[in-house]
Motif scaffolding. Structure first.
Motif, PDB file in Angstrom:
ATOM      1  N   ILE A  20       6.120   9.149  -3.319  1.00 40.19           N
ATOM      2  CA  ILE A  20       5.687   8.012  -2.497  1.00 40.19           C
ATOM      3  C   ILE A  20       4.202   7.742  -2.696  1.00 40.19           C
ATOM      4  N   ALA A  21       3.403   8.820  -2.704  1.00 47.84           N
ATOM      5  CA  ALA A  21       1.953   8.664  -2.891  1.00 47.84           C
ATOM      6  C   ALA A  21       1.636   8.098  -4.271  1.00 47.84           C
ATOM      7  N   ALA A  37      -3.364   0.087   4.093  1.00 46.93           N
ATOM      8  CA  ALA A  37      -2.697   1.131   4.864  1.00 46.93           C
ATOM      9  C   ALA A  37      -1.912   2.063   3.940  1.00 46.93           C
ATOM     10  N   ALA A  38      -1.176   1.482   2.981  1.00 47.06           N
ATOM     11  CA  ALA A  38      -0.390   2.292   2.046  1.00 47.06           C
ATOM     12  C   ALA A  38      -1.302   3.122   1.155  1.00 47.06           C
ATOM     13  N   GLU A  39      -2.409   2.504   0.705  1.00 47.55           N
ATOM     14  CA  GLU A  39      -3.340   3.228  -0.157  1.00 47.55           C
ATOM     15  C   GLU A  39      -4.042   4.348   0.613  1.00 47.55           C
ATOM     16  N   ALA A  40      -4.336   4.094   1.890  1.00 46.90           N
ATOM     17  CA  ALA A  40      -4.959   5.126   2.724  1.00 46.90           C
ATOM     18  C   ALA A  40      -3.989   6.282   2.952  1.00 46.90           C
ATOM     19  N   LEU A  41      -2.709   5.962   3.180  1.00 51.93           N
ATOM     20  CA  LEU A  41      -1.695   6.999   3.337  1.00 51.93           C
ATOM     21  C   LEU A  41      -1.595   7.841   2.072  1.00 51.93           C
ATOM     22  N   ALA A  42      -1.605   7.176   0.914  1.00 55.91           N
ATOM     23  CA  ALA A  42      -1.542   7.894  -0.357  1.00 55.91           C
ATOM     24  C   ALA A  42      -2.741   8.815  -0.525  1.00 55.91           C
ATOM     25  N   ILE A  50      -2.587  10.702   8.768  1.00 58.61           N
ATOM     26  CA  ILE A  50      -1.128  10.831   8.767  1.00 58.61           C
ATOM     27  C   ILE A  50      -0.640  11.429   7.450  1.00 58.61           C
ATOM     28  N   GLY A  51      -1.168  10.933   6.333  1.00 52.88           N
ATOM     29  CA  GLY A  51      -0.769  11.454   5.026  1.00 52.88           C
ATOM     30  C   GLY A  51      -1.124  12.919   4.866  1.00 52.88           C
TER      31      GLY A  51
END
Length: 256
Positions: free
Chosen positions: A145-146, A45-50, A244-245
């Motif tokens: 953050i990314a 999820a974090a990597e997808a947001l980045a 979202i990102g």
């Protein structure tokens, strides 16, 4: 104005220190434990947001600003897109070359490990340049953050690859140290470019264009078969974080 510049500079220094620490911590563990697998802990999820942030930053902010700057200098040819595309293709070629080295020499091939350092160092240098060039704390926070969401995994994987290679421990640590220094150097480079924009107005859009190519690659094909867009976003939940990102960068563009 002076206070604003001081706060920007302070945030850049804080960002460099934070990223440097994360890079070292993520990379130190594999060297100590002598990991034999390059598969790190995963937070899709974090990597997808980045990935979404990288796409939005590259397309909406960097290419947009660079294109406008070139037009302001009377240059109508789409140089910004040319430079971004050239960097994108260069990184893709490097990854294909790395894959070929892996297939012929195995995961412990020193050339494969060194090429991985080169690819990730280019990412780090240009990502740092973007932070150095940024004139908005809001923009810097989102990009920071990314970068952090991507950096720990990249550092871990690179350290594992170096420790698995046939290079000596000293050589492996030296190569990893080179990678670690690239982002701070990039921030310094970006900050220096800002000082020369009055005399050399094309420097800023050139670096923005080059960085855009890197960010677009990070958001799409980095890792080829293991790329976030390919391997981790097969379900709508993870892909929604990409959206979202990207949307976040679109909203940030209202104020920057």
């Amino acid at each position: 104005m002076m206070e604003s510049n001081m706060s920007l500079d302070a945030f850049k220094v804080l960002s460099v220190v934070l990223i440097f620490i994360i890079t070292l911590l993520a990379g130190l563990y594999p060297f100590i434990r002598k990991f034999k697998t390059s598969k790190p802990l995963e937070f899709p999820a974090a990597e997808a947001l980045a990935s979404g942030v990288f796409l939005g930053a590259g397309l909406i902010h960097m290419l947009g600003d660079a294109s406008q700057s070139f037009l302001a200098q009377g240059i109508e040819y789409p140089i910004a897109f040319l430079l971004a595309g050239a960097v994108f293709l260069l990184l893709l070629w490097f990854e294909h070359l790395a894959r070929r080295l892996y297939e012929h020499g195995g995961s412990n091939n020193p050339a494969f490990a060194i090429l991985a350092v080169v690819i990730l160092s280019i990412h780090s240098l240009l990502a740092g340049t973007v932070l150095g060039l940024s004139g908005s704390i809001t923009m810097m926070v989102v990009i920071l953050i990314a970068i952090l969401a991507h950096k720990w995994a990249a550092s871990f994987s690179l350290a594992v690859q170096l420790s698995k290679s046939r290079m000596s421990l000293k050589q492996s640590i030296l190569w990893f140290g080179l990678f670690t220094l690239m982002l701070p150097i990039g921030v310094g480079l970006g900050s220096s470019v800002l000082e020369y924009t009055k005399n050399y107005p094309l420097l800023e859009p050139i670096f923005y264009s080059l960085a855009a190519g890197t960010f677009l690659y990070l958001g799409t094909l980095h890792g080829l078969k293991q790329a976030i867009m390919v391997a981790k976003c097969c379900d709508l939940r993870n892909f929604s974080f990409v959206i979202i990102g990207f949307s976040l960068m679109a909203v940030v563009a209202i104020w920057t």
